[in-house]
Design a protein around this motif. Structure first.
Motif, PDB file in Angstrom:
ATOM      1  N   ARG A   1      -6.990  13.745  -4.108  1.00 28.70           N
ATOM      2  CA  ARG A   1      -8.085  14.450  -3.438  1.00 28.70           C
ATOM      3  C   ARG A   1      -8.377  13.760  -2.096  1.00 28.70           C
ATOM      4  N   GLN A   2      -7.500  12.857  -1.686  1.00 23.77           N
ATOM      5  CA  GLN A   2      -7.718  12.090  -0.455  1.00 23.77           C
ATOM      6  C   GLN A   2      -7.121  12.753   0.776  1.00 23.77           C
ATOM      7  N   LEU A   3      -6.330  13.811   0.584  1.00 21.90           N
ATOM      8  CA  LEU A   3      -5.687  14.503   1.702  1.00 21.90           C
ATOM      9  C   LEU A   3      -6.131  15.955   1.730  1.00 21.90           C
ATOM     10  N   ARG A   4      -5.949  16.583   2.886  1.00 22.41           N
ATOM     11  CA  ARG A   4      -6.238  18.001   3.048  1.00 22.41           C
ATOM     12  C   ARG A   4      -4.928  18.763   3.174  1.00 22.41           C
ATOM     13  N   CYS A   5      -4.839  19.880   2.472  1.00 15.72           N
ATOM     14  CA  CYS A   5      -3.651  20.725   2.536  1.00 15.72           C
ATOM     15  C   CYS A   5      -3.551  21.357   3.923  1.00 15.72           C
ATOM     16  N   ARG A   6      -2.354  21.351   4.494  1.00 13.61           N
ATOM     17  CA  ARG A   6      -2.158  21.925   5.832  1.00 13.61           C
ATOM     18  C   ARG A   6      -2.265  23.450   5.801  1.00 13.61           C
ATOM     19  N   ARG A   7      -1.880  24.055   4.684  1.00 13.60           N
ATOM     20  CA  ARG A   7      -1.889  25.525   4.605  1.00 13.60           C
ATOM     21  C   ARG A   7      -3.276  26.081   4.315  1.00 13.60           C
ATOM     22  N   CYS A   8      -3.914  25.588   3.231  1.00 14.91           N
ATOM     23  CA  CYS A   8      -5.173  26.211   2.819  1.00 14.91           C
ATOM     24  C   CYS A   8      -6.402  25.395   3.193  1.00 14.91           C
ATOM     25  N   GLY A   9      -6.248  24.116   3.553  1.00 14.10           N
ATOM     26  CA  GLY A   9      -7.376  23.275   3.930  1.00 14.10           C
ATOM     27  C   GLY A   9      -8.080  22.637   2.740  1.00 14.10           C
ATOM     28  N   GLY A  10      -7.613  22.907   1.511  1.00 15.13           N
ATOM     29  CA  GLY A  10      -8.226  22.341   0.315  1.00 15.13           C
ATOM     30  C   GLY A  10      -7.869  20.879   0.123  1.00 15.13           C
ATOM     31  N   GLN A  11      -8.611  20.222  -0.759  1.00 16.24           N
ATOM     32  CA  GLN A  11      -8.363  18.804  -1.009  1.00 16.24           C
ATOM     33  C   GLN A  11      -7.753  18.534  -2.376  1.00 16.24           C
ATOM     34  N   ASP A  12      -7.593  19.551  -3.199  1.00 13.64           N
ATOM     35  CA  ASP A  12      -6.969  19.374  -4.503  1.00 13.64           C
ATOM     36  C   ASP A  12      -5.472  19.570  -4.314  1.00 13.64           C
ATOM     37  N   CYS A  13      -4.752  18.487  -3.950  1.00 11.86           N
ATOM     38  CA  CYS A  13      -3.357  18.578  -3.513  1.00 11.86           C
ATOM     39  C   CYS A  13      -2.430  17.799  -4.431  1.00 11.86           C
ATOM     40  N   THR A  14      -1.156  18.118  -4.325  1.00  9.90           N
ATOM     41  CA  THR A  14      -0.089  17.334  -4.931  1.00  9.90           C
ATOM     42  C   THR A  14       0.815  16.882  -3.796  1.00  9.90           C
ATOM     43  N   VAL A  15       1.079  15.580  -3.741  1.00  6.60           N
ATOM     44  CA  VAL A  15       1.826  15.006  -2.630  1.00  6.60           C
ATOM     45  C   VAL A  15       3.204  14.572  -3.117  1.00  6.60           C
ATOM     46  N   THR A  16       4.209  14.931  -2.353  1.00  7.47           N
ATOM     47  CA  THR A  16       5.560  14.416  -2.580  1.00  7.47           C
ATOM     48  C   THR A  16       6.040  13.811  -1.288  1.00  7.47           C
TER      49      THR A  16
ATOM     50  N   VAL B   1       0.844  -1.191   0.000  1.00 10.06           N
ATOM     51  CA  VAL B   1       0.000   0.000   0.000  1.00 10.06           C
ATOM     52  C   VAL B   1       0.877   1.239   0.000  1.00 10.06           C
ATOM     53  N   THR B   2       1.912   1.251   0.810  1.00 13.50           N
ATOM     54  CA  THR B   2       2.821   2.388   0.867  1.00 13.50           C
ATOM     55  C   THR B   2       3.504   2.597  -0.480  1.00 13.50           C
ATOM     56  N   GLU B   3       3.935   1.521  -1.114  1.00 10.12           N
ATOM     57  CA  GLU B   3       4.604   1.631  -2.409  1.00 10.12           C
ATOM     58  C   GLU B   3       3.672   2.149  -3.486  1.00 10.12           C
ATOM     59  N   ARG B   4       2.382   1.775  -3.427  1.00 12.05           N
ATOM     60  CA  ARG B   4       1.424   2.270  -4.407  1.00 12.05           C
ATOM     61  C   ARG B   4       1.117   3.744  -4.205  1.00 12.05           C
ATOM     62  N   GLN B   5       1.315   4.253  -3.004  1.00 12.57           N
ATOM     63  CA  GLN B   5       0.989   5.633  -2.711  1.00 12.57           C
ATOM     64  C   GLN B   5       2.182   6.572  -2.874  1.00 12.57           C
ATOM     65  N   LEU B   6       3.346   6.034  -3.260  1.00 16.31           N
ATOM     66  CA  LEU B   6       4.512   6.879  -3.452  1.00 16.31           C
ATOM     67  C   LEU B   6       4.291   7.815  -4.636  1.00 16.31           C
ATOM     68  N   PRO B   7       4.850   9.002  -4.581  1.00 14.43           N
ATOM     69  CA  PRO B   7       4.715   9.930  -5.705  1.00 14.43           C
ATOM     70  C   PRO B   7       5.282   9.333  -6.986  1.00 14.43           C
ATOM     71  N   ARG B   8       4.677   9.700  -8.114  1.00 14.61           N
ATOM     72  CA  ARG B   8       5.066   9.151  -9.402  1.00 14.61           C
ATOM     73  C   ARG B   8       6.330   9.819  -9.960  1.00 14.61           C
ATOM     74  N   GLY B   9       6.634  11.005  -9.561  1.00 10.20           N
ATOM     75  CA  GLY B   9       7.802  11.715 -10.079  1.00 10.20           C
ATOM     76  C   GLY B   9       8.172  12.857  -9.152  1.00 10.20           C
ATOM     77  N   PRO B  10       9.165  13.659  -9.537  1.00 14.24           N
ATOM     78  CA  PRO B  10       9.605  14.757  -8.668  1.00 14.24           C
ATOM     79  C   PRO B  10       8.537  15.833  -8.484  1.00 14.24           C
ATOM     80  N   GLU B  11       7.575  15.906  -9.413  1.00 13.20           N
ATOM     81  CA  GLU B  11       6.512  16.906  -9.277  1.00 13.20           C
ATOM     82  C   GLU B  11       5.412  16.465  -8.317  1.00 13.20           C
ATOM     83  N   GLY B  12       5.398  15.182  -7.906  1.00 15.32           N
ATOM     84  CA  GLY B  12       4.436  14.700  -6.934  1.00 15.32           C
ATOM     85  C   GLY B  12       3.270  13.975  -7.589  1.00 15.32           C
ATOM     86  N   THR B  13       2.329  13.568  -6.758  1.00  9.94           N
ATOM     87  CA  THR B  13       1.146  12.853  -7.215  1.00  9.94           C
ATOM     88  C   THR B  13      -0.087  13.637  -6.812  1.00  9.94           C
ATOM     89  N   ALA B  14      -0.958  13.880  -7.778  1.00  6.55           N
ATOM     90  CA  ALA B  14      -2.192  14.605  -7.491  1.00  6.55           C
ATOM     91  C   ALA B  14      -3.149  13.683  -6.741  1.00  6.55           C
TER      92      ALA B  14
END
Length: 175
Positions: free
Chosen positions: A150-165, A135-148
């Motif tokens: 909607r399952q997480l909330r941004c710590r700064r703005c509270g939005g759910q449209d995030c990119t995760v690295t 599960v952890t390996e499947r959730q790793l970012p796909r590249g240096p720009e991150g993975t888009a």
């Protein structure tokens, strides 16, 4: 009418004289297959130092429940019995033999158990580790720009449209 009554009475008398293991329904496995399965289960149960009578009785009860579960599919019935026998014979699964012998595990509950449920604690922990790792390996970012996502909330703005690295250390130990 009389012929039907005679047939009914003759079939009831013959079924009462035959053993429970020989009574077949249209979908049931043949009696020879059932007796072979009971024999395999019984021999696997005797590995736990059960006497022959108790092992055979438990094996017949387990087989009866497995037969009810897989009444319409002979292939699944045989596969289920093979799985039960293999798990009973496994030296690491002594908890199954002990549970059936002591009565803490009923034949019905044992018949319904999956391979994962019958596994020893060591194997269950190993499966859990592999599962969480995958599960952890499947959730790793796909590249240096991150993975888009909607399952997480941004710590700064509270939005759910995030990119995760995710940054991980390549070496756990420093020599």
């Amino acid at each position: 009418m009389e012929a039907t009554e005679q047939e009914g009475s003759s079939s009831s008398s013959s079924s009462s004289s035959s053993s429970v293991a020989e009574v077949d329904h249209a979908e049931d496995p043949p009696a020879s297959v059932r007796s072979k399965c009971v024999g395999l289960l019984s021999s696997a149960l005797r590995l736990g130092a059960l006497d022959t009578t108790k092992a055979t009785e438990l094996a017949a009860r387990v087989e009866g429940h497995v037969r009810r579960i897989h009444a319409s599919d002979l292939v699944k019935y045989k596969a289920c019995v093979r799985s039960k026998v293999a798990n009973l014979r496994n030296p690491k699964n002594g908890h199954l033999r002990r549970g059936l012998a002591s009565g803490s595990l009923t034949p019905e509950a044992f018949a319904h158990m999956t391979a994962e449920e019958m596994a020893c604690a060591e194997l269950r922990e190993l499966r859990e580790e592999y599962s969480s790792r995958s599960v952890t390996e499947r959730q790793l970012p796909r590249g240096p720009e991150g993975t888009a996502t909607r399952q997480l909330r941004c710590r700064r703005c509270g939005g759910q449209d995030c990119t995760v690295t995710q940054i991980q250390l390549l070496f756990d130990k420093w020599s």
